[in-house]
Scaffold this motif. Structure first.
Motif, PDB file in Angstrom:
ATOM      1  N   GLU A  52     -31.265 -55.304  11.264  1.00  0.00           N
ATOM      2  CA  GLU A  52     -29.798 -56.411  11.837  1.00  0.00           C
ATOM      3  C   GLU A  52     -29.089 -55.691  10.745  1.00  0.00           C
ATOM      4  OE1 GLU A  52     -29.068 -57.604  14.772  1.00  0.00           O
ATOM      5  OE2 GLU A  52     -31.250 -57.151  14.804  1.00  0.00           O
TER       6      GLU A  52
ATOM      7  N   GLN B  55     -42.741 -59.639  16.388  1.00  0.00           N
ATOM      8  CA  GLN B  55     -41.508 -58.894  17.574  1.00  0.00           C
ATOM      9  C   GLN B  55     -41.960 -58.653  19.030  1.00  0.00           C
ATOM     10  OE1 GLN B  55     -38.194 -57.697  15.293  1.00  0.00           O
ATOM     11  NE2 GLN B  55     -38.217 -58.753  14.352  1.00  0.00           N
TER      12      GLN B  55
ATOM     13  N   GLY C 238     -31.065 -55.917  20.896  1.00  0.00           N
ATOM     14  CA  GLY C 238     -32.319 -56.652  21.544  1.00  0.00           C
ATOM     15  C   GLY C 238     -31.242 -58.215  21.901  1.00  0.00           C
TER      16      GLY C 238
ATOM     17  N   ARG D 275     -29.441 -59.241  25.144  1.00  0.00           N
ATOM     18  CA  ARG D 275     -30.280 -59.537  25.602  1.00  0.00           C
ATOM     19  C   ARG D 275     -31.362 -59.965  25.890  1.00  0.00           C
ATOM     20  NH1 ARG D 275     -31.944 -53.391  24.809  1.00  0.00           N
ATOM     21  NH2 ARG D 275     -33.860 -53.824  23.834  1.00  0.00           N
ATOM     22  N   LEU D 276     -31.502 -60.915  24.826  1.00  0.00           N
ATOM     23  CA  LEU D 276     -32.634 -61.976  24.843  1.00  0.00           C
ATOM     24  C   LEU D 276     -31.823 -63.613  25.733  1.00  0.00           C
ATOM     25  CD1 LEU D 276     -35.228 -63.316  22.179  1.00  0.00           C
ATOM     26  CD2 LEU D 276     -33.201 -64.918  22.945  1.00  0.00           C
TER      27      LEU D 276
HETATM   28  C1  LIG Z   1     -34.282 -61.530  18.124  1.00  0.00           C
HETATM   29  C2  LIG Z   1     -35.740 -61.850  17.497  1.00  0.00           C
HETATM   30  C3  LIG Z   1     -35.389 -63.764  17.014  1.00  0.00           C
HETATM   31  C4  LIG Z   1     -36.322 -61.405  19.327  1.00  0.00           C
HETATM   32  O1  LIG Z   1     -37.701 -62.666  18.903  1.00  0.00           O
HETATM   33  P1  LIG Z   1     -38.728 -61.887  19.012  1.00  0.00           P
HETATM   34  O2  LIG Z   1     -39.892 -62.837  18.918  1.00  0.00           O
HETATM   35  O3  LIG Z   1     -38.905 -60.308  19.696  1.00  0.00           O
HETATM   36  O4  LIG Z   1     -38.435 -61.906  20.983  1.00  0.00           O
HETATM   37  P2  LIG Z   1     -39.113 -61.397  22.205  1.00  0.00           P
HETATM   38  O5  LIG Z   1     -40.455 -60.950  22.349  1.00  0.00           O
HETATM   39  O6  LIG Z   1     -39.023 -63.350  23.494  1.00  0.00           O
HETATM   40  O7  LIG Z   1     -37.829 -60.966  23.499  1.00  0.00           O
HETATM   41  C5  LIG Z   1     -38.096 -59.532  23.268  1.00  0.00           C
HETATM   42  C6  LIG Z   1     -38.186 -58.109  24.179  1.00  0.00           C
HETATM   43  O8  LIG Z   1     -39.610 -58.659  23.861  1.00  0.00           O
HETATM   44  C7  LIG Z   1     -39.967 -58.801  25.289  1.00  0.00           C
HETATM   45  N1  LIG Z   1     -41.394 -59.298  25.920  1.00  0.00           N
HETATM   46  C8  LIG Z   1     -41.517 -61.333  26.171  1.00  0.00           C
HETATM   47  N2  LIG Z   1     -42.683 -61.464  25.884  1.00  0.00           N
HETATM   48  C9  LIG Z   1     -43.166 -60.899  25.939  1.00  0.00           C
HETATM   49  C10 LIG Z   1     -44.540 -61.216  25.591  1.00  0.00           C
HETATM   50  N3  LIG Z   1     -45.363 -61.585  26.543  1.00  0.00           N
HETATM   51  N4  LIG Z   1     -44.780 -59.780  25.707  1.00  0.00           N
HETATM   52  C11 LIG Z   1     -44.507 -58.223  25.165  1.00  0.00           C
HETATM   53  N5  LIG Z   1     -43.129 -58.414  24.914  1.00  0.00           N
HETATM   54  C12 LIG Z   1     -42.766 -59.070  25.634  1.00  0.00           C
HETATM   55  C13 LIG Z   1     -38.962 -59.175  25.634  1.00  0.00           C
HETATM   56  O9  LIG Z   1     -38.524 -59.068  27.323  1.00  0.00           O
HETATM   57  C14 LIG Z   1     -38.226 -58.767  25.008  1.00  0.00           C
HETATM   58  O10 LIG Z   1     -37.606 -57.574  25.495  1.00  0.00           O
HETATM   59  P3  LIG Z   1     -36.609 -56.598  25.490  1.00  0.00           P
HETATM   60  O11 LIG Z   1     -36.253 -55.934  24.193  1.00  0.00           O
HETATM   61  O12 LIG Z   1     -36.038 -55.574  26.802  1.00  0.00           O
HETATM   62  O13 LIG Z   1     -35.008 -57.948  25.827  1.00  0.00           O
HETATM   63  C15 LIG Z   1     -36.521 -60.718  16.514  1.00  0.00           C
HETATM   64  O14 LIG Z   1     -35.847 -59.801  16.996  1.00  0.00           O
HETATM   65  C16 LIG Z   1     -35.685 -61.084  15.335  1.00  0.00           C
HETATM   66  O15 LIG Z   1     -36.275 -61.683  14.363  1.00  0.00           O
HETATM   67  N6  LIG Z   1     -34.737 -59.998  15.246  1.00  0.00           N
HETATM   68  C17 LIG Z   1     -33.880 -59.752  13.188  1.00  0.00           C
HETATM   69  C18 LIG Z   1     -33.176 -61.413  13.250  1.00  0.00           C
HETATM   70  C19 LIG Z   1     -31.878 -60.995  14.530  1.00  0.00           C
HETATM   71  O16 LIG Z   1     -31.594 -60.505  14.997  1.00  0.00           O
HETATM   72  N7  LIG Z   1     -31.787 -63.054  15.026  1.00  0.00           N
HETATM   73  C20 LIG Z   1     -31.109 -62.584  16.446  1.00  0.00           C
HETATM   74  C21 LIG Z   1     -29.681 -62.433  15.793  1.00  0.00           C
HETATM   75  S1  LIG Z   1     -28.249 -64.091  16.438  1.00  0.00           S
END
Ligand SMILES: CC(C)(COP(=O)(O)OP(=O)(O)OC[C@H]1O[C@@H](n2cnc3c(N)ncnc32)[C@H](O)[C@@H]1OP(=O)(O)O)[C@@H](O)C(=O)NCCC(=O)NCCS
Length: 154
Positions: A26, A90, A123, A126-127
């Motif tokens: 980020e 992630q 990301g 979208r989530l």
């Molecule tokens: C934002 C964050 C918490 C998301 O966590 P994550 O565990 O990667 O999230 P998810 O896996 O649930 O979803 C992310 C993506 O993985 C995909 N996904 C979900 N389940 C999945 C699975 N079982 N296998 C593979 N991919 C999957 C989702 O479709 C999503 O795709 P997208 O890029 O189109 O949105 C993480 O990326 C992070 O720590 N980022 C840095 C800190 C941050 O930005 N925090 C939020 C700021 S407010």
């Protein structure tokens, strides 16, 4: 996902490490290394973890802390913050599952959840949209905007 557990002040060091690693992407996206999750000190984090108005959830895999989120309770409002997943875990659904689990465990007086994220956080945006959070406005922050989102669910 493993059952989320409540985190407390004793978890501050581990959570600080996770938070700093997760928010690096980020920081790069927003060209700012002064983001609050990166500047928060160990003492500040320990104080939040001990605050009775804040519920902090964590997920451990074989003992290792791999995800966390916190919700500050303000009457009928819950302020969601610091959603983090370890960089190597992630994209496997942990972040979405943890937010849903935290929502399911909220006290009954909470009717609306609010959160914000940087406009370049594609990301997370979208989530949150997938989980039903809708934009309510934007506020300027240095050279980018913060996007404010809300979800009413009771
Ligand atoms: C934002 C964050 C918490 C998301 O966590 P994550 O565990 O990667 O999230 P998810 O896996 O649930 O979803 C992310 C993506 O993985 C995909 N996904 C979900 N389940 C999945 C699975 N079982 N296998 C593979 N991919 C999957 C989702 O479709 C999503 O795709 P997208 O890029 O189109 O949105 C993480 O990326 C992070 O720590 N980022 C840095 C800190 C941050 O930005 N925090 C939020 C700021 S407010």
């Amino acid at each position: 996902m493993a059952e989320p557990i409540r985190l407390g002040a004793a978890d501050a060091g581990e959570l600080l490490t996770l938070q700093r690693a997760a928010f690096l992407t980020e920081a790069r996206a927003h060209r700012s290394f002064d983001l609050p999750p990166l500047t928060e000190t160990l003492g500040e984090l320990a104080a939040v973890l001990a605050d009775p108005d804040v519920v902090t959830w964590g997920v451990r895999e074989s003992g290792r802390l791999v995800a966390s989120v916190r919700i500050r309770l303000r009457g009928e409002v819950g302020e969601v913050g610091r959603l983090v997943v370890a960089p190597d875990r992630q994209g496997a659904g942990l972040g979405s599952a943890l937010v849903k689990a935290a929502e399911d465990r909220l006290p009954p007086q909470v009717r609306v959840l609010r959160l914000f994220t940087g406009e370049l956080s594609e990301g997370p945006l979208r989530l949150y949209a997938r989980l039903g959070y809708a934009e309510t406005g934007r506020t300027p922050e240095a050279h980018y905007h913060l996007v404010h989102l809300e979800k009413r669910f009771r």
